[in-house]
Design a protein around this motif. Structure first.
Motif, PDB file in Angstrom:
ATOM      1  N   PRO A 174       0.833  -1.200   0.000  1.00  0.00           N
ATOM      2  CA  PRO A 174       0.000   0.000   0.000  1.00  0.00           C
ATOM      3  C   PRO A 174       0.874   1.258   0.000  1.00  0.00           C
ATOM      4  CG  PRO A 174      -0.687  -1.510   1.714  1.00  0.00           C
ATOM      5  CD  PRO A 174       0.626  -1.999   1.203  1.00  0.00           C
ATOM      6  N   SER A 175       0.320   2.329  -0.559  1.00  0.00           N
ATOM      7  CA  SER A 175       1.008   3.605  -0.542  1.00  0.00           C
ATOM      8  C   SER A 175       0.020   4.691  -0.131  1.00  0.00           C
ATOM      9  CB  SER A 175       1.617   3.913  -1.905  1.00  0.00           C
ATOM     10  OG  SER A 175       0.607   3.993  -2.894  1.00  0.00           O
ATOM     11  N   CYS A 176       0.575   5.830   0.232  1.00  0.00           N
ATOM     12  CA  CYS A 176      -0.239   6.957   0.674  1.00  0.00           C
ATOM     13  C   CYS A 176       0.388   8.228   0.120  1.00  0.00           C
ATOM     14  CB  CYS A 176      -0.303   6.984   2.194  1.00  0.00           C
ATOM     15  SG  CYS A 176      -1.330   8.283   2.885  1.00  0.00           S
ATOM     16  N   ALA A 177      -0.329   8.884  -0.761  1.00  0.00           N
ATOM     17  CA  ALA A 177       0.156  10.107  -1.389  1.00  0.00           C
ATOM     18  C   ALA A 177      -0.405  11.320  -0.658  1.00  0.00           C
ATOM     19  CB  ALA A 177      -0.264  10.140  -2.851  1.00  0.00           C
ATOM     20  N   ALA A 178       0.436  12.315  -0.488  1.00  0.00           N
ATOM     21  CA  ALA A 178       0.040  13.520   0.234  1.00  0.00           C
ATOM     22  C   ALA A 178       0.037  14.732  -0.680  1.00  0.00           C
ATOM     23  CB  ALA A 178       0.995  13.768   1.395  1.00  0.00           C
ATOM     24  N   SER A 179      -0.878  15.616  -0.415  1.00  0.00           N
ATOM     25  CA  SER A 179      -0.906  16.892  -1.129  1.00  0.00           C
ATOM     26  C   SER A 179      -0.045  17.905  -0.386  1.00  0.00           C
ATOM     27  CB  SER A 179      -2.338  17.395  -1.226  1.00  0.00           C
ATOM     28  OG  SER A 179      -2.833  17.659   0.080  1.00  0.00           O
ATOM     29  N   GLY A 180       0.245  18.997  -1.022  1.00  0.00           N
ATOM     30  CA  GLY A 180       0.983  20.047  -0.334  1.00  0.00           C
ATOM     31  C   GLY A 180       2.482  19.955  -0.542  1.00  0.00           C
ATOM     32  N   ARG A 181       3.169  21.034  -0.190  1.00  0.00           N
ATOM     33  CA  ARG A 181       4.603  21.116  -0.434  1.00  0.00           C
ATOM     34  C   ARG A 181       5.426  20.914   0.823  1.00  0.00           C
ATOM     35  NH1 ARG A 181       4.723  26.916  -3.114  1.00  0.00           N
ATOM     36  NH2 ARG A 181       3.179  27.229  -1.461  1.00  0.00           N
ATOM     37  N   THR A 182       4.781  20.544   1.927  1.00  0.00           N
ATOM     38  CA  THR A 182       5.494  20.426   3.197  1.00  0.00           C
ATOM     39  C   THR A 182       5.510  18.999   3.722  1.00  0.00           C
ATOM     40  OG1 THR A 182       3.478  20.977   4.414  1.00  0.00           O
ATOM     41  CG2 THR A 182       4.961  22.799   3.838  1.00  0.00           C
ATOM     42  N   PHE A 183       5.420  18.051   2.820  1.00  0.00           N
ATOM     43  CA  PHE A 183       5.353  16.629   3.204  1.00  0.00           C
ATOM     44  C   PHE A 183       6.513  16.245   4.101  1.00  0.00           C
ATOM     45  CE2 PHE A 183       4.015  12.348   2.828  1.00  0.00           C
ATOM     46  CZ  PHE A 183       5.123  11.547   2.606  1.00  0.00           C
ATOM     47  N   SER A 184       7.693  16.758   3.816  1.00  0.00           N
ATOM     48  CA  SER A 184       8.883  16.378   4.573  1.00  0.00           C
ATOM     49  C   SER A 184       8.882  16.925   5.996  1.00  0.00           C
ATOM     50  CB  SER A 184      10.142  16.847   3.840  1.00  0.00           C
ATOM     51  OG  SER A 184      10.122  18.252   3.699  1.00  0.00           O
ATOM     52  N   SER A 185       7.952  17.791   6.334  1.00  0.00           N
ATOM     53  CA  SER A 185       7.883  18.318   7.695  1.00  0.00           C
ATOM     54  C   SER A 185       7.008  17.468   8.613  1.00  0.00           C
ATOM     55  CB  SER A 185       7.363  19.754   7.678  1.00  0.00           C
ATOM     56  OG  SER A 185       6.027  19.793   7.216  1.00  0.00           O
ATOM     57  N   TYR A 186       6.467  16.373   8.087  1.00  0.00           N
ATOM     58  CA  TYR A 186       5.584  15.504   8.864  1.00  0.00           C
ATOM     59  C   TYR A 186       6.234  14.151   9.123  1.00  0.00           C
ATOM     60  CZ  TYR A 186       1.898  18.781   7.538  1.00  0.00           C
ATOM     61  OH  TYR A 186       1.145  19.908   7.360  1.00  0.00           O
TER      62      TYR A 186
END
Length: 123
Positions: free
Chosen positions: A19-31
């Protein structure tokens, strides 16, 4: 951040899924990120967590040695490689994000959740 999980399915015992999970936004690396699962009639439980950079990971004892969590910050995606699947792994799998460096095993510690993807393991 919005999370969209995919990649679940039906597999025989001993098989694999990713499974994968794609995220929106440009701050993914801050989570930091986590995978949880919820089987019918049971509480949602922690499966795996990964830090912001991906350098630190942690697993529930029930999946240790069989599952691997990873992330690609350039693609805003987190993965859960699941090998040697067992019928007791059958559940809806959720990804979650929190605005801290490290994950937590506490589901209440996450700010954002994906919609879940169903994994069914037949015996």
């Amino acid at each position: 951040v919005q999370l969209q999980a995919s990649g679940g399915g039906l597999v025989q015992a001993g098989g694999s899924l990713r499974p994968s999970c794609a995220a929106s936004g440009r701050t993914f690396s801050s989570y930091s990120l986590g995978w949880f699962r919820q089987a019918p009639g049971k509480e949602r439980e922690f499966v795996a967590g990964i830090s912001r950079s991906g350098a630190s990971t942690y697993y529930a004892d029930s999946v240790k040695g069989r599952f691997t969590i990873s992330r690609d910050n350039a693609r805003n995606t987190v993965y859960l490689q699941m090998n040697d699947l067992k019928p007791e792994d059958t559940a809806v799998y959720y990804c979650a994000a929190r605005s801290t460096t490290f994950y937590t095993t506490n589901k209440g510690g996450y700010d954002y959740w994906g919609q879940g993807t169903l994994v069914t393991v037949s015996s």
